[in-house]
Write a protein that holds these residues in place. Sequence first.
Motif, PDB file in Angstrom:
ATOM      1  N   GLU A  30       0.880  -1.172   0.000  1.00  0.00           N
ATOM      2  CA  GLU A  30       0.000   0.000   0.000  1.00  0.00           C
ATOM      3  C   GLU A  30       0.914   1.218   0.000  1.00  0.00           C
ATOM      4  OE1 GLU A  30      -2.796   2.481   3.125  1.00  0.00           O
ATOM      5  OE2 GLU A  30      -2.104   0.487   3.668  1.00  0.00           O
ATOM      6  N   HIS A  31       0.728   2.109  -0.948  1.00  0.00           N
ATOM      7  CA  HIS A  31       1.534   3.324  -1.076  1.00  0.00           C
ATOM      8  C   HIS A  31       0.586   4.514  -0.925  1.00  0.00           C
ATOM      9  CE1 HIS A  31       4.839   5.828  -2.759  1.00  0.00           C
ATOM     10  NE2 HIS A  31       3.824   6.551  -3.192  1.00  0.00           N
ATOM     11  N   ALA A  32       0.773   5.285   0.129  1.00  0.00           N
ATOM     12  CA  ALA A  32      -0.098   6.430   0.381  1.00  0.00           C
ATOM     13  C   ALA A  32       0.732   7.708   0.397  1.00  0.00           C
ATOM     14  CB  ALA A  32      -0.825   6.270   1.711  1.00  0.00           C
ATOM     15  N   GLU A  33       0.339   8.658  -0.442  1.00  0.00           N
ATOM     16  CA  GLU A  33       0.982   9.967  -0.457  1.00  0.00           C
ATOM     17  C   GLU A  33       0.134  10.901   0.402  1.00  0.00           C
ATOM     18  OE1 GLU A  33       2.395  13.307  -3.668  1.00  0.00           O
ATOM     19  OE2 GLU A  33       2.257  11.212  -4.276  1.00  0.00           O
ATOM     20  N   ILE A  34       0.777  11.494   1.404  1.00  0.00           N
ATOM     21  CA  ILE A  34       0.069  12.296   2.400  1.00  0.00           C
ATOM     22  C   ILE A  34       0.613  13.722   2.389  1.00  0.00           C
ATOM     23  CG2 ILE A  34      -0.439  12.535   4.869  1.00  0.00           C
ATOM     24  CD1 ILE A  34       0.174   9.468   5.073  1.00  0.00           C
ATOM     25  N   TRP A  35      -0.292  14.693   2.297  1.00  0.00           N
ATOM     26  CA  TRP A  35       0.050  16.109   2.432  1.00  0.00           C
ATOM     27  C   TRP A  35      -0.624  16.607   3.709  1.00  0.00           C
ATOM     28  CZ3 TRP A  35       3.181  18.972  -0.801  1.00  0.00           C
ATOM     29  CH2 TRP A  35       3.559  18.354  -1.995  1.00  0.00           C
ATOM     30  N   ILE A  36       0.165  17.231   4.575  1.00  0.00           N
ATOM     31  CA  ILE A  36      -0.405  17.750   5.819  1.00  0.00           C
ATOM     32  C   ILE A  36      -0.430  19.271   5.797  1.00  0.00           C
ATOM     33  CG2 ILE A  36       0.332  15.711   7.111  1.00  0.00           C
ATOM     34  CD1 ILE A  36       2.454  17.657   8.426  1.00  0.00           C
ATOM     35  N   LYS A  37      -1.148  19.839   6.761  1.00  0.00           N
ATOM     36  CA  LYS A  37      -1.238  21.289   6.894  1.00  0.00           C
ATOM     37  C   LYS A  37       0.126  21.851   7.299  1.00  0.00           C
ATOM     38  CE  LYS A  37      -5.963  20.642   8.402  1.00  0.00           C
ATOM     39  NZ  LYS A  37      -6.804  20.482   9.587  1.00  0.00           N
ATOM     40  N   PRO A  38       0.519  22.983   6.726  1.00  0.00           N
ATOM     41  CA  PRO A  38       1.829  23.572   7.038  1.00  0.00           C
ATOM     42  C   PRO A  38       2.005  23.829   8.535  1.00  0.00           C
ATOM     43  CG  PRO A  38       0.825  24.706   5.174  1.00  0.00           C
ATOM     44  CD  PRO A  38      -0.223  23.776   5.735  1.00  0.00           C
TER      45      PRO A  38
ATOM     46  N   ASP B 199       3.855  17.492  15.224  1.00  0.00           N
ATOM     47  CA  ASP B 199       2.673  16.865  15.822  1.00  0.00           C
ATOM     48  C   ASP B 199       2.161  15.711  14.959  1.00  0.00           C
ATOM     49  OD1 ASP B 199       2.750  18.612  17.980  1.00  0.00           O
ATOM     50  OD2 ASP B 199       1.282  19.991  17.111  1.00  0.00           O
ATOM     51  N   PHE B 200       2.175  15.899  13.629  1.00  0.00           N
ATOM     52  CA  PHE B 200       1.753  14.827  12.743  1.00  0.00           C
ATOM     53  C   PHE B 200       2.671  13.616  12.871  1.00  0.00           C
ATOM     54  CE2 PHE B 200       2.427  12.677   8.626  1.00  0.00           C
ATOM     55  CZ  PHE B 200       1.190  12.062   8.506  1.00  0.00           C
TER      56      PHE B 200
ATOM     57  N   ARG C 220       4.949  16.955   2.938  1.00  0.00           N
ATOM     58  CA  ARG C 220       4.634  15.772   2.134  1.00  0.00           C
ATOM     59  C   ARG C 220       5.301  14.529   2.733  1.00  0.00           C
ATOM     60  NH1 ARG C 220       6.460  14.763  -4.110  1.00  0.00           N
ATOM     61  NH2 ARG C 220       5.235  12.889  -4.433  1.00  0.00           N
ATOM     62  N   TYR C 221       4.521  13.445   2.829  1.00  0.00           N
ATOM     63  CA  TYR C 221       4.999  12.174   3.368  1.00  0.00           C
ATOM     64  C   TYR C 221       4.546  11.048   2.462  1.00  0.00           C
ATOM     65  CZ  TYR C 221       5.767  14.789   7.673  1.00  0.00           C
ATOM     66  OH  TYR C 221       6.196  15.704   8.601  1.00  0.00           O
ATOM     67  N   VAL C 222       5.282   9.947   2.503  1.00  0.00           N
ATOM     68  CA  VAL C 222       4.877   8.719   1.827  1.00  0.00           C
ATOM     69  C   VAL C 222       4.871   7.618   2.874  1.00  0.00           C
ATOM     70  CG1 VAL C 222       5.521   6.961   0.137  1.00  0.00           C
ATOM     71  CG2 VAL C 222       5.713   9.380  -0.453  1.00  0.00           C
TER      72      VAL C 222
ATOM     73  N   LYS D   8      -9.784   4.036  14.283  1.00  0.00           N
ATOM     74  CA  LYS D   8      -8.874   4.476  15.354  1.00  0.00           C
ATOM     75  C   LYS D   8      -7.636   5.142  14.759  1.00  0.00           C
ATOM     76  CE  LYS D   8     -10.228   1.032  18.761  1.00  0.00           C
ATOM     77  NZ  LYS D   8      -9.845  -0.147  19.532  1.00  0.00           N
ATOM     78  N   PHE D   9      -7.060   4.512  13.749  1.00  0.00           N
ATOM     79  CA  PHE D   9      -5.863   5.078  13.118  1.00  0.00           C
ATOM     80  C   PHE D   9      -6.198   6.398  12.432  1.00  0.00           C
ATOM     81  CE2 PHE D   9      -2.919   5.498   9.508  1.00  0.00           C
ATOM     82  CZ  PHE D   9      -1.722   5.540  10.205  1.00  0.00           C
ATOM     83  N   ARG D  10      -7.279   6.412  11.679  1.00  0.00           N
ATOM     84  CA  ARG D  10      -7.659   7.639  10.961  1.00  0.00           C
ATOM     85  C   ARG D  10      -7.927   8.792  11.919  1.00  0.00           C
ATOM     86  NH1 ARG D  10      -8.002   7.369   5.623  1.00  0.00           N
ATOM     87  NH2 ARG D  10      -9.144   9.316   5.505  1.00  0.00           N
ATOM     88  N   ALA D  11      -8.530   8.508  13.062  1.00  0.00           N
ATOM     89  CA  ALA D  11      -8.801   9.574  14.042  1.00  0.00           C
ATOM     90  C   ALA D  11      -7.509  10.205  14.553  1.00  0.00           C
ATOM     91  CB  ALA D  11      -9.615   9.021  15.205  1.00  0.00           C
ATOM     92  N   MET D  12      -6.449   9.436  14.569  1.00  0.00           N
ATOM     93  CA  MET D  12      -5.168   9.943  15.058  1.00  0.00           C
ATOM     94  C   MET D  12      -4.465  10.837  14.041  1.00  0.00           C
ATOM     95  SD  MET D  12      -3.776   6.435  16.821  1.00  0.00           S
ATOM     96  CE  MET D  12      -2.492   7.124  17.865  1.00  0.00           C
ATOM     97  N   VAL D  13      -4.647  10.560  12.749  1.00  0.00           N
ATOM     98  CA  VAL D  13      -3.870  11.265  11.723  1.00  0.00           C
ATOM     99  C   VAL D  13      -4.686  12.208  10.841  1.00  0.00           C
ATOM    100  CG1 VAL D  13      -2.089   9.487  11.680  1.00  0.00           C
ATOM    101  CG2 VAL D  13      -4.012   9.322  10.093  1.00  0.00           C
ATOM    102  N   GLU D  14      -5.960  11.942  10.694  1.00  0.00           N
ATOM    103  CA  GLU D  14      -6.789  12.723   9.769  1.00  0.00           C
ATOM    104  C   GLU D  14      -6.843  14.222  10.076  1.00  0.00           C
ATOM    105  OE1 GLU D  14     -10.947  11.439   9.277  1.00  0.00           O
ATOM    106  OE2 GLU D  14     -10.307  10.907   7.253  1.00  0.00           O
ATOM    107  N   PRO D  15      -6.816  14.650  11.335  1.00  0.00           N
ATOM    108  CA  PRO D  15      -6.858  16.094  11.594  1.00  0.00           C
ATOM    109  C   PRO D  15      -5.702  16.886  10.974  1.00  0.00           C
ATOM    110  CG  PRO D  15      -7.326  14.875  13.605  1.00  0.00           C
ATOM    111  CD  PRO D  15      -6.876  13.873  12.573  1.00  0.00           C
ATOM    112  N   PHE D  16      -4.625  16.222  10.620  1.00  0.00           N
ATOM    113  CA  PHE D  16      -3.455  16.892  10.063  1.00  0.00           C
ATOM    114  C   PHE D  16      -3.490  16.994   8.542  1.00  0.00           C
ATOM    115  CE2 PHE D  16      -2.195  14.939  14.068  1.00  0.00           C
ATOM    116  CZ  PHE D  16      -1.648  16.026  14.735  1.00  0.00           C
TER     117      PHE D  16
END
Length: 131
Positions: A27-35, A40-41, A73-75, A98-106
């Motif tokens: 599974e390859h997920a490209e993640i962009w977070i808020k500046p 914290d992320f 940006r993260y992979v 549970k996992f999404r609740a931990m990371v989705e806010p970012f």
Amino acid sequence: MRDEGRDTTAAEYNPEISLWRRVLILEHAEIWIKPGQQADFEAAIIQGLQTVMSRAVGMRGYKLHKCVESPERYVMQISWNTVDDHMVTYRQGPLSPKFRAMVEPFFAQPPVMQHFELLTKDGPDAEDARN
């Protein structure tokens, strides 16, 4: 999840599609977070990977990479025994929310995720490429 230019979700997952039934899946997920939220992320996703994702049935391991040129940006790469382990067992089970609740806010935007199977490999563990 994106597949061939269209958005797909676990609800659209069809176990009869032979491509999705293959084993040893990445599974390859490209993640962009808020500046400005990198520290914290990183703490949240590392905790989520170690305490939640690591308990998922069929999950074989993970890697998280931070982009050098774009600090937001993260992979994330997660190895699964099968796509079913990810898209059915994990996504429809109690660990996914549970996992999404931990990371989705970012997230600055929804991650782009796809599944890959190994075609070829080089390096010290190359003999394990198809095992």
